[in-house]
Scaffold this motif. Structure first.
Motif, mmCIF file in Angstrom:
data_model
loop_
_atom_site.group_PDB
_atom_site.id
_atom_site.type_symbol
_atom_site.label_atom_id
_atom_site.label_comp_id
_atom_site.label_asym_id
_atom_site.label_seq_id
_atom_site.Cartn_x
_atom_site.Cartn_y
_atom_site.Cartn_z
ATOM 1 N N ALA A 29 0.831 -1.208 0.000
ATOM 2 C CA ALA A 29 0.000 0.000 0.000
ATOM 3 C C ALA A 29 0.867 1.260 0.000
ATOM 4 N N LEU A 30 1.957 1.238 0.772
ATOM 5 C CA LEU A 30 2.846 2.403 0.830
ATOM 6 C C LEU A 30 3.528 2.638 -0.510
ATOM 7 N N ILE A 31 4.032 1.573 -1.123
ATOM 8 C CA ILE A 31 4.723 1.713 -2.414
ATOM 9 C C ILE A 31 3.768 2.246 -3.481
ATOM 10 N N VAL A 32 2.569 1.695 -3.530
ATOM 11 C CA VAL A 32 1.593 2.148 -4.523
ATOM 12 C C VAL A 32 1.233 3.611 -4.290
ATOM 13 N N SER A 33 1.066 4.014 -3.036
ATOM 14 C CA SER A 33 0.750 5.418 -2.739
ATOM 15 C C SER A 33 1.881 6.342 -3.174
ATOM 16 N N ILE A 34 3.123 5.927 -2.934
ATOM 17 C CA ILE A 34 4.274 6.745 -3.332
ATOM 18 C C ILE A 34 4.333 6.884 -4.855
ATOM 19 N N VAL A 35 4.225 5.750 -5.559
ATOM 20 C CA VAL A 35 4.306 5.775 -7.024
ATOM 21 C C VAL A 35 3.180 6.626 -7.611
ATOM 22 N N THR A 36 1.979 6.482 -7.073
ATOM 23 C CA THR A 36 0.847 7.259 -7.573
ATOM 24 C C THR A 36 1.077 8.750 -7.394
ATOM 25 N N ALA A 37 1.573 9.147 -6.227
ATOM 26 C CA ALA A 37 1.824 10.564 -5.968
ATOM 27 C C ALA A 37 2.882 11.115 -6.924
ATOM 28 N N LEU A 38 3.944 10.345 -7.166
ATOM 29 C CA LEU A 38 4.990 10.804 -8.071
ATOM 30 C C LEU A 38 4.484 10.906 -9.508
ATOM 31 N N VAL A 39 3.684 9.914 -9.939
ATOM 32 C CA VAL A 39 3.149 9.936 -11.298
ATOM 33 C C VAL A 39 2.226 11.133 -11.495
ATOM 34 N N LYS A 40 1.478 11.505 -10.440
ATOM 35 C CA LYS A 40 0.551 12.638 -10.550
ATOM 36 C C LYS A 40 1.254 13.991 -10.469
ATOM 37 N N GLY A 41 2.551 13.974 -10.256
ATOM 38 C CA GLY A 41 3.285 15.229 -10.299
ATOM 39 C C GLY A 41 3.815 15.739 -8.990
ATOM 40 N N MET A 42 3.633 15.028 -7.879
ATOM 41 C CA MET A 42 4.195 15.494 -6.611
ATOM 42 C C MET A 42 5.720 15.376 -6.673
ATOM 43 N N SER A 43 6.418 16.371 -6.201
ATOM 44 C CA SER A 43 7.883 16.338 -6.210
ATOM 45 C C SER A 43 8.405 15.323 -5.207
ATOM 46 N N LEU A 44 9.593 14.805 -5.488
ATOM 47 C CA LEU A 44 10.196 13.821 -4.593
ATOM 48 C C LEU A 44 10.442 14.422 -3.216
ATOM 49 N N GLY A 45 10.883 15.674 -3.170
ATOM 50 C CA GLY A 45 11.129 16.307 -1.880
ATOM 51 C C GLY A 45 9.873 16.451 -1.056
#
Length: 618
Positions: free
Chosen positions: A436-452
């Motif tokens: 669940a954590l990995i999917v949430s991270i990947v989704t946020a990055l794909v939607k444009g959230m910055s890594l920082g």
């Protein structure tokens, strides 16, 4: 026209009052004058309790000799293909190693009574030859020496619980109990002799991995992406119409996740908190619903790991309906209808979720009215165990939250936990939260959230659960060291086989309630109590010639099972209690004080039910 909040009671409109400062008990118009636990009388009481307990611990070390007793656990043993004797426990086969005749073991009761100093070995496999149905059979058991210091064994538990309720500081209370127990055992190097071995244990490693990194990280991501808030708005729009239906959703989630224990608490608390907060459900009510539908429902809907674990602890020689593993599991499920506390606890939370607060106690009623009238979800002066980072949504500018960012990780989490339970027999909760954590991270990055920004969100989540994780680690340490000083063993040995049958169920219930409350664990209480309680129940049944010994044994079994659940549920040092407070944002002491009244009412009703069964049907 349908009112959007049609399940709210009729009441005048109130403007929400700003939350009070966590460090005081004043009102917006009246500044703080007294710290919540800071009055002189309470400070003196807490200091007196601690100083007296430390002196008591030193006295026990210097003057009180431990009393050694035998603990025997019998297992199903078979011969493997290679000729080794093996036993199965929790789904794994393990070789026995060296086996000696019971009469030659230095760990048998008679030898321990004459022991000077410590036992020569920490455990030993023994074999006894018995007559059963005209045939000789070998019974294999694991002997372990257990010790206690009499009434002094209860001292660490009294310190932990007493200081927690007086000071409302669980960290101070738990650490004080650890120091007192260490003094009793002569382990004055607290860091190296007590804390480091506990921190290196699998239990603490699991807490760090699951509750700190995975759960904290997931909650932090959901806070940063606004997923939890989007979920709350979605549920409010389509399903929830006010506090009553929000509480019912929480109750229903607790029933659906019937695996029990910390797994259910974390899943349910994480899911329902955003919805309940939006509908102004007090944190005391929500924590009680989450906690009271965790282990109690697992004792009723026992399609989980409980029967496999417990069956190994309830073998009684010569009792045919407990002879094999299959027999014992069948006995477990035949006893489920007698789990009166589980039924009453689940029913009481259902009534609360439907708006009936009369049986919930004054604490729950007061919390419910406060939340509805003022919008304050916590009591004035409370200090929620979850940090501000998890109670604040900080979505970056330009990022658009979507409810699927909550639903997809949630479905993967639930599906992984249930799927691994079906295929392996054990829910892999770490896998579930990790995916669940990995999917949430990947989704946020794909939607444009910055890594920082994402890393900041994870960091906020970790900071938000640090306090609860430390409390959990100390609670594990207290539970382990309390077992070493023998609190549970002392209480169990206060029972004798001359007790009348009608009094035995309640006696077992009370003892297991105290043990579980003092140690913060139901499964640990089972390991202590079942190997002693079941043979005791059989000997009482035979000595008194009860007409239905199997039913009598089932009643005694249910009292141990349910009494341990009650004690674990209500204990301020239990992992489920701490996690219920953490995931719902409740003050730990407020949660303990408000839920103990309805839980005790359910326990009293259960005691009456067990007594009635013995009186009329045994």
């Amino acid at each position: 026209m349908t009112n959007e909040h049609d399940d709210r009671p009729d009441q005048p409109e109130f403007e929400p009052v700003p939350a009070l400062e966590e460090t005081g008990t004043g009102t917006p118009d009246q500044p703080d004058t007294v710290h919540p636990a800071g009055s002189k009388s309470l400070r003196y009481l807490a200091a007196s309790l601690l100083i007296g307990a430390l002196c008591g611990g030193l006295y026990v070390f210097a003057k009180v000799q431990p009393q050694w007793v035998e603990q025997k656990t019998t297992y199903n043993v078979r011969e493997a293909d290679n000729g080794e004797l093996v036993y199965t426990f929790k789904g794994e086969e393990t070789p026995l190693g060296e086996v000696v005749p019971y009469a030659e073991s230095p760990l048998r009761e008679e030898a321990l009574q004459q022991l000077q100093g410590n036992p020569p070995v920490s455990s030993q496999w023994v074999v006894e030859t018995l007559q059963q149905n005209g045939e000789q059979i070998n019974r294999y058991s694991l002997l372990e020496p257990r010790s206690h210091f009499g009434l002094w064994s209860l001292l660490p538990a009294v310190v932990a619980i007493g200081l927690c309720l007086i000071t409302k500081e669980p960290l101070t209370a738990l650490f004080s109990a650890i120091v007192v127990a260490a003094f009793m055992l002569g382990r004055f190097d607290i860091t190296d002799a007590v804390l480091l071995p506990s921190l290196a244990s699998k239990s603490v490693a699991t807490i760090l991995l699951l509750y700190l990194w995975l759960v904290g990280g997931l909650l932090g991501i959901w806070s940063r992406t606004g997923a939890a808030q989007a979920f709350a708005e979605f549920m409010t729009k389509h399903f929830v119409r006010g506090p009553r239906s929000a509480k019912f959703v929480a109750w229903l989630m607790g029933i659906l996740f019937f695996q029990g224990g910390s797994v259910s608490v974390v899943l349910v608390g994480t899911i329902v908190k955003p919805v309940a907060d939006k509908q102004q459900v007090s944190h005391e009510e929500l924590a009680y619903i989450v906690d009271s539908t965790a282990s109690p429902i697992a004792a009723v809907l026992a399609f989980n790991a409980w029967p496999i674990y417990i069956q190994a602890l309830i073998f009684v020689p010569g009792v045919s309906f407990l002879a094999t593993e299959t027999d014992r599991i069948a006995f477990f499920f035949r006893s489920v209808p007698l789990s009166f506390y589980g039924f009453f606890a689940v029913a009481s939370t259902l009534l609360l979720s439907l708006g009936f607060t009369r049986l919930a106690g004054p604490g729950i009623r007061k919390a419910s009215q406060r939340a509805l009238k003022t919008g304050q979800l916590d009591a004035p002066g409370s200090r929620p165990i979850s940090a501000e980072e998890l109670r604040t949504v900080r979505v970056p500018a330009g990022y658009r939250p979507n409810v699927l960012e909550f639903f997809i990780p949630l479905l993967l989490l639930i599906g992984t936990a249930i799927g691994t339970f079906i295929f392996t027999g054990t829910p892999k909760v770490n896998w579930a939260f990790g995916i669940a954590l990995i999917v949430s991270i990947v989704t946020a990055l794909v939607k444009g959230m910055s890594l920082g920004c994402m890393i900041e969100g994870i960091g906020d989540g970790l900071k938000g659960v640090v306090l609860a994780s430390v409390v959990l680690m100390l609670a594990v340490t207290v539970g382990g060291i309390s077992r070493e000083v023998g609190a549970g063993m002392y209480l169990v040995h206060q029972l004798g086989d001359r007790i009348p049958p009608i009094a035995l169920p309640i006696a077992l219930q009370l003892i297991t309630m105290v043990i579980a409350f003092s140690t913060g664990t139901s499964w640990g209480t089972y390991a202590i109590t079942f190997p002693l309680a079941m043979p005791l129940a059989w000997s009482v049944a035979v000595a008194n010639g009860v007409s239905n010994p199997e039913l009598f044994m089932a009643v005694c079994f249910a009292t141990v099972l349910n009494g341990s659940v009650y004690g674990d549920q209500c204990s301020p040092i239990s992992d489920t209690t701490i996690l219920s407070a953490m995931t719902t944002g409740c003050d730990l002491t407020d949660h303990v004080k408000t839920q103990i009244i309805p839980a005790s009412c359910a326990a009293a009703l259960a005691a009456a039910g067990w007594t009635g069964v013995v009186a009329f049907f045994v």
